[in-house]
Write a protein that holds these residues in place. Sequence first.
Motif, mmCIF file in Angstrom:
data_model
loop_
_atom_site.group_PDB
_atom_site.id
_atom_site.type_symbol
_atom_site.label_atom_id
_atom_site.label_comp_id
_atom_site.label_asym_id
_atom_site.label_seq_id
_atom_site.Cartn_x
_atom_site.Cartn_y
_atom_site.Cartn_z
ATOM 1 N N PRO A 1 0.727 -1.216 0.302
ATOM 2 C CA PRO A 1 0.112 -0.023 -0.028
ATOM 3 C C PRO A 1 0.896 1.309 0.129
ATOM 4 O O PRO A 1 0.559 2.445 -0.870
ATOM 5 N N ARG B 1 0.666 4.255 -3.002
ATOM 6 C CA ARG B 1 0.615 5.708 -3.118
ATOM 7 C C ARG B 1 1.753 6.400 -3.464
ATOM 8 O O ARG B 1 1.436 7.510 -4.039
ATOM 9 N N THR C 1 2.064 -9.046 -1.383
ATOM 10 C CA THR C 1 0.852 -8.362 -0.876
ATOM 11 C C THR C 1 -0.369 -9.243 -1.410
ATOM 12 O O THR C 1 -0.359 -9.379 -2.608
ATOM 13 N N GLU D 1 -5.813 -7.303 -0.767
ATOM 14 C CA GLU D 1 -5.356 -5.999 -0.096
ATOM 15 C C GLU D 1 -4.980 -5.057 -1.024
ATOM 16 O O GLU D 1 -5.351 -3.777 -0.816
ATOM 17 N N TYR D 2 -4.147 -5.409 -2.176
ATOM 18 C CA TYR D 2 -3.847 -4.313 -3.042
ATOM 19 C C TYR D 2 -5.002 -3.843 -3.537
ATOM 20 O O TYR D 2 -4.970 -2.612 -4.076
ATOM 21 N N VAL E 1 -6.610 -1.115 -2.017
ATOM 22 C CA VAL E 1 -5.909 0.253 -2.056
ATOM 23 C C VAL E 1 -6.164 0.904 -3.073
ATOM 24 O O VAL E 1 -6.671 2.117 -3.551
#
Length: 347
Positions: A110, A114, A156, A160-161, A164
């Motif tokens: 994450p 970003r 990951t 989860e990704y 994001v």
Amino acid sequence: MSTTRSLGVTGMDLAALGFGTWVLAGAGWQYSWGATDDDDSVAAIRHAVDRGLNWIDTAPAYGLGHAESLVGRALSELPEGERPYVFTKTGLIWEDGDDPAGAPRRIMRPDAVRRELEQSLRRLRIEQVDLYQVHWPDTGAAFDYGSDGPVTAAATPLEEYWQVMADLRKEGKVRAIGLSNHDVGQLDRAEVVAHVDAIQPPFSAINRSAAAEIAWAAAHSTGVIVYSPLQSGLLTGAHRADRVLGADDWRSGSPDFTTGLAANLALVEALRPIARRYEVGVAEVALAWVTAWPGVTGAIVGARTPAQIDGWAGAGALRLDSDDLATIAAAITATGAGVGPAAPESV
């Protein structure tokens, strides 16, 4: 240029062809196409827009940010109302201490996602990415360098990704989100978390292995933009068996240009009669074949100079008939070129 097509349910209408920037990224990194001239590259981007290509696909991995910077430069010279949609990616990076000529890492932590987005926005000189895509699934990689060397992190999880990515869409930092190089099983998992706006698989008359992913997208109101529709230049009709590629050109080690070259060039020869009948180039026939495949929204095509764009830009308006598609399917089967089904089920 041809009429536009809806990119899934994003509200974006795309020309059948978009401009790809991988070939503009210059030398000095593993997947380079060789040295390029930045002024020629910017001129090519501008010419693509002038020819009606209303979207550009890029990535921070291309030249370690260089391609994105060239896109940003070209966009800054265009009136806001004439700017194309901008698509970029995340997750294929070189970290501090990595050799630029070595393999990039597939990282979707994450914090990394970003950070990459903010870097891309700066290079592109924009405030929002129109389509932000996961370049490759996360495979786990070294993530820090200390006195004892790199520390390896587990991959990951996709859920989860993808969350994001969905968060970035909700925050307005990106307009739409997509997955590149993900298979059907992975697409199913992602769709549970948040809608997949678009996918980006490789697809051409030589590499047809993504047919299942394209069918998945059609069933889920997901847009499809494909890359390498000319199979890295093989389907332009210009490549010859005796052509020697430079050592700094990644294609020199590709099976498509070595062990598979004879079959691929035989398929190109089978496209020439169709090209002559329509009075177009082989590249335009190859691109029209890709965009005729059910579910495909558009195809990414690269060029180093404005003149190269003129060799294929007309393909967006070319419509192959059922006889043409059947002829091409037969040629694919006869030559044994590439992998995947020779035609969609409807043909």
